[in-house]
Scaffold this active site. Sequence first.
Site, PDB file in Angstrom:
ATOM      1  N   ALA A  68      45.633  -9.162 -26.670  1.00 42.78           N
ATOM      2  CA  ALA A  68      45.820  -9.693 -25.385  1.00 42.78           C
ATOM      3  C   ALA A  68      47.177 -10.392 -25.602  1.00 42.78           C
ATOM      4  O   ALA A  68      47.485 -10.841 -26.622  1.00 42.78           O
ATOM      5  CB  ALA A  68      44.502 -10.718 -25.011  1.00 42.78           C
ATOM      6  N   GLY A 111      42.795  -7.222 -28.243  1.00 45.58           N
ATOM      7  CA  GLY A 111      42.379  -6.379 -27.098  1.00 45.58           C
ATOM      8  C   GLY A 111      42.835  -5.011 -27.160  1.00 45.58           C
ATOM      9  O   GLY A 111      42.435  -4.081 -26.316  1.00 45.58           O
ATOM     10  N   GLU A 114      40.125  -3.359 -28.468  1.00 41.84           N
ATOM     11  CA  GLU A 114      38.955  -3.259 -27.633  1.00 41.84           C
ATOM     12  C   GLU A 114      39.297  -2.251 -26.462  1.00 41.84           C
ATOM     13  O   GLU A 114      38.373  -1.642 -26.080  1.00 41.84           O
ATOM     14  CB  GLU A 114      38.925  -4.585 -27.169  1.00 41.84           C
ATOM     15  CG  GLU A 114      38.401  -5.622 -28.221  1.00 41.84           C
ATOM     16  CD  GLU A 114      38.399  -7.134 -27.543  1.00 41.84           C
ATOM     17  OE1 GLU A 114      39.450  -7.479 -27.148  1.00 41.84           O
ATOM     18  OE2 GLU A 114      37.635  -7.888 -27.760  1.00 41.84           O
ATOM     19  N   GLU A 134      41.564 -11.874 -33.973  1.00 40.40           N
ATOM     20  CA  GLU A 134      41.485 -13.195 -33.100  1.00 40.40           C
ATOM     21  C   GLU A 134      41.236 -14.334 -33.939  1.00 40.40           C
ATOM     22  O   GLU A 134      41.631 -15.501 -33.698  1.00 40.40           O
ATOM     23  CB  GLU A 134      40.317 -12.844 -32.119  1.00 40.40           C
ATOM     24  CG  GLU A 134      40.847 -11.891 -30.951  1.00 40.40           C
ATOM     25  CD  GLU A 134      40.589 -10.560 -31.396  1.00 40.40           C
ATOM     26  OE1 GLU A 134      40.149 -10.346 -32.615  1.00 40.40           O
ATOM     27  OE2 GLU A 134      40.660  -9.689 -30.234  1.00 40.40           O
TER      28      GLU A 134
HETATM   29  N1  CAA Z   1      50.864 -11.479 -27.245  1.00 41.37           N
HETATM   30  C1  CAA Z   1      52.195 -11.697 -26.696  1.00 41.37           C
HETATM   31  N2  CAA Z   1      53.191 -11.427 -27.342  1.00 41.37           N
HETATM   32  C2  CAA Z   1      53.125 -10.416 -28.586  1.00 41.37           C
HETATM   33  C3  CAA Z   1      51.684 -10.306 -29.086  1.00 41.37           C
HETATM   34  C4  CAA Z   1      50.765 -10.592 -28.212  1.00 41.37           C
HETATM   35  N3  CAA Z   1      49.374 -10.386 -28.586  1.00 41.37           N
HETATM   36  N4  CAA Z   1      52.036  -9.478 -30.196  1.00 41.37           N
HETATM   37  C5  CAA Z   1      53.334  -9.398 -30.421  1.00 41.37           C
HETATM   38  N5  CAA Z   1      53.835  -9.802 -29.400  1.00 41.37           N
HETATM   39  C6  CAA Z   1      55.493 -10.133 -29.250  1.00 41.37           C
HETATM   40  C7  CAA Z   1      55.762 -11.197 -30.158  1.00 41.37           C
HETATM   41  O1  CAA Z   1      55.698 -12.603 -29.718  1.00 41.37           O
HETATM   42  C8  CAA Z   1      57.490 -10.589 -30.172  1.00 41.37           C
HETATM   43  O2  CAA Z   1      57.985 -11.258 -29.109  1.00 41.37           O
HETATM   44  P1  CAA Z   1      59.395 -12.346 -29.091  1.00 41.37           P
HETATM   45  O3  CAA Z   1      60.378 -11.377 -29.599  1.00 41.37           O
HETATM   46  O4  CAA Z   1      59.854 -12.543 -27.967  1.00 41.37           O
HETATM   47  O5  CAA Z   1      59.130 -13.273 -29.975  1.00 41.37           O
HETATM   48  C9  CAA Z   1      57.440  -9.203 -29.817  1.00 41.37           C
HETATM   49  O6  CAA Z   1      56.125  -8.941 -29.320  1.00 41.37           O
HETATM   50  C10 CAA Z   1      57.558  -8.571 -31.307  1.00 41.37           C
HETATM   51  O7  CAA Z   1      56.540  -9.016 -32.171  1.00 41.37           O
HETATM   52  P2  CAA Z   1      56.823  -9.571 -33.628  1.00 41.37           P
HETATM   53  O8  CAA Z   1      58.133  -9.766 -33.868  1.00 41.37           O
HETATM   54  O9  CAA Z   1      55.666 -10.231 -34.146  1.00 41.37           O
HETATM   55  O10 CAA Z   1      56.808  -7.952 -34.129  1.00 41.37           O
HETATM   56  P3  CAA Z   1      56.468  -7.564 -35.881  1.00 41.37           P
HETATM   57  O11 CAA Z   1      56.483  -6.262 -36.171  1.00 41.37           O
HETATM   58  O12 CAA Z   1      57.000  -8.742 -36.922  1.00 41.37           O
HETATM   59  O13 CAA Z   1      54.786  -8.060 -35.916  1.00 41.37           O
HETATM   60  C11 CAA Z   1      52.512  -8.007 -35.485  1.00 41.37           C
HETATM   61  C12 CAA Z   1      53.845  -7.109 -35.286  1.00 41.37           C
HETATM   62  C13 CAA Z   1      51.867  -7.966 -36.588  1.00 41.37           C
HETATM   63  C14 CAA Z   1      51.464  -6.952 -34.198  1.00 41.37           C
HETATM   64  C15 CAA Z   1      52.645  -9.311 -34.631  1.00 41.37           C
HETATM   65  O14 CAA Z   1      53.249  -9.181 -33.336  1.00 41.37           O
HETATM   66  C16 CAA Z   1      51.102 -10.145 -34.274  1.00 41.37           C
HETATM   67  O15 CAA Z   1      50.600 -10.448 -35.166  1.00 41.37           O
HETATM   68  N6  CAA Z   1      51.034 -10.059 -33.152  1.00 41.37           N
HETATM   69  C17 CAA Z   1      49.700 -10.740 -32.623  1.00 41.37           C
HETATM   70  C18 CAA Z   1      48.354  -9.887 -32.871  1.00 41.37           C
HETATM   71  C19 CAA Z   1      47.082 -10.777 -32.502  1.00 41.37           C
HETATM   72  O16 CAA Z   1      46.895 -11.686 -32.835  1.00 41.37           O
HETATM   73  N7  CAA Z   1      46.590  -9.888 -31.517  1.00 41.37           N
HETATM   74  C20 CAA Z   1      45.228 -10.495 -31.023  1.00 41.37           C
HETATM   75  C21 CAA Z   1      45.506 -11.293 -29.819  1.00 41.37           C
HETATM   76  S1  CAA Z   1      44.036 -12.266 -29.091  1.00 41.37           S
HETATM   77  C22 CAA Z   1      43.148 -10.970 -28.278  1.00 41.37           C
HETATM   78  O17 CAA Z   1      43.443  -9.721 -28.270  1.00 41.37           O
HETATM   79  C23 CAA Z   1      41.795 -11.526 -27.590  1.00 41.37           C
HETATM   80  C24 CAA Z   1      40.964 -10.478 -27.020  1.00 41.37           C
HETATM   81  O18 CAA Z   1      40.048 -10.253 -27.685  1.00 41.37           O
HETATM   82  C25 CAA Z   1      41.025 -10.132 -25.613  1.00 41.37           C
END
Ligand code: CAA
Length: 260
Positions: A68, A111, A114, A134
């Site tokens: 998400a 998500g 999911e 999450e």
């Molecule tokens: N939401 C919004 N933006 C996201 C994102 C997310 N889930 N995942 C990545 N991005 C964005 C980053 O913020 C970044 O943007 P900026 O350059 O503007 O900062 C861009 O995408 C590239 O990401 P990274 O620089 O972090 O890339 P990376 O290769 O270093 O890392 C990653 C990749 C390990 C996937 C890391 O981005 C990460 O941990 N992302 C979040 C993963 C996460 O926690 N997902 C769960 C979300 S909650 C959810 O999904 C709830 C549900 O059940 C519905």
Amino acid sequence: MSAAQDNLILAAQVGRVLTLTLNRPQALNALNTALLLELAQQLATAEQNDSIGAVVITGSQKAFAAGADVKEMAQMNAVDLHRDPRVQAWADIARFSKPIIAAVNGFCLGGGCELAMCADYIIAGHNASFGQPEVKLGIMPGAGGTQRLMRLVGPAKAKQMALTGATLSAKQALQAGLVAEVCPAEATLDKAQAQAQQIASYAPIAVAAIKDCCNKALDVELNQGLQYERRSYCVVSSSEDRNEGIDAFLNKRKPTYQNR
Ligand code: CAA
């Protein structure tokens, strides 16, 4: 700006297969509200379109979807969450009646995982990684993650994934039963599309009934499921396409299905 103007979902139909590509590369295809609503809308249109027999959902080489949209989530309060239109979008995606194959490369998290689990099955590239991280954000999966993981990979793996936030590699996901097949990343989409074309060449009434009955098995106990399957079998057997399929086999020719 509307979702359509943003092109958050790229849609392309070849033969009887519609491919929907998540298209927010700058955010690793994070599922914001606009993208999710657009995806649900595309599927609603595909549901009514008889020329579409199966759908492939895919992302990029780097990310199927990284979850998400955390930036959007940060702005939402409890009232927003209560009224969240994504809840209906998730339900609409999950009840789509035609087969969906998720072609997954790269990050498939939160998500994103999911969404992939809402598909009928997942084909993953070697570089894919799956997880429900999450818990690391002080939240929990909110779009079916705990429920579908429990059913797909069983309690031990599901709880380990959701409670530690650890990711599974494509190979581990295959061993755990989360994905159906692993292939080189550059072949994932082609493979998913070829299988979708194969499925879409079959009688749509039979295909939809098979999907429906398989999903029913996750909801009900065995005897109820067997009765449900038998009733569906009788309905499918009364279709014109059933006569066509059997006649084509007996006469050693290709069937032509009419969806009747
Ligand atoms: N939401 C919004 N933006 C996201 C994102 C997310 N889930 N995942 C990545 N991005 C964005 C980053 O913020 C970044 O943007 P900026 O350059 O503007 O900062 C861009 O995408 C590239 O990401 P990274 O620089 O972090 O890339 P990376 O290769 O270093 O890392 C990653 C990749 C390990 C996937 C890391 O981005 C990460 O941990 N992302 C979040 C993963 C996460 O926690 N997902 C769960 C979300 S909650 C959810 O999904 C709830 C549900 O059940 C519905």
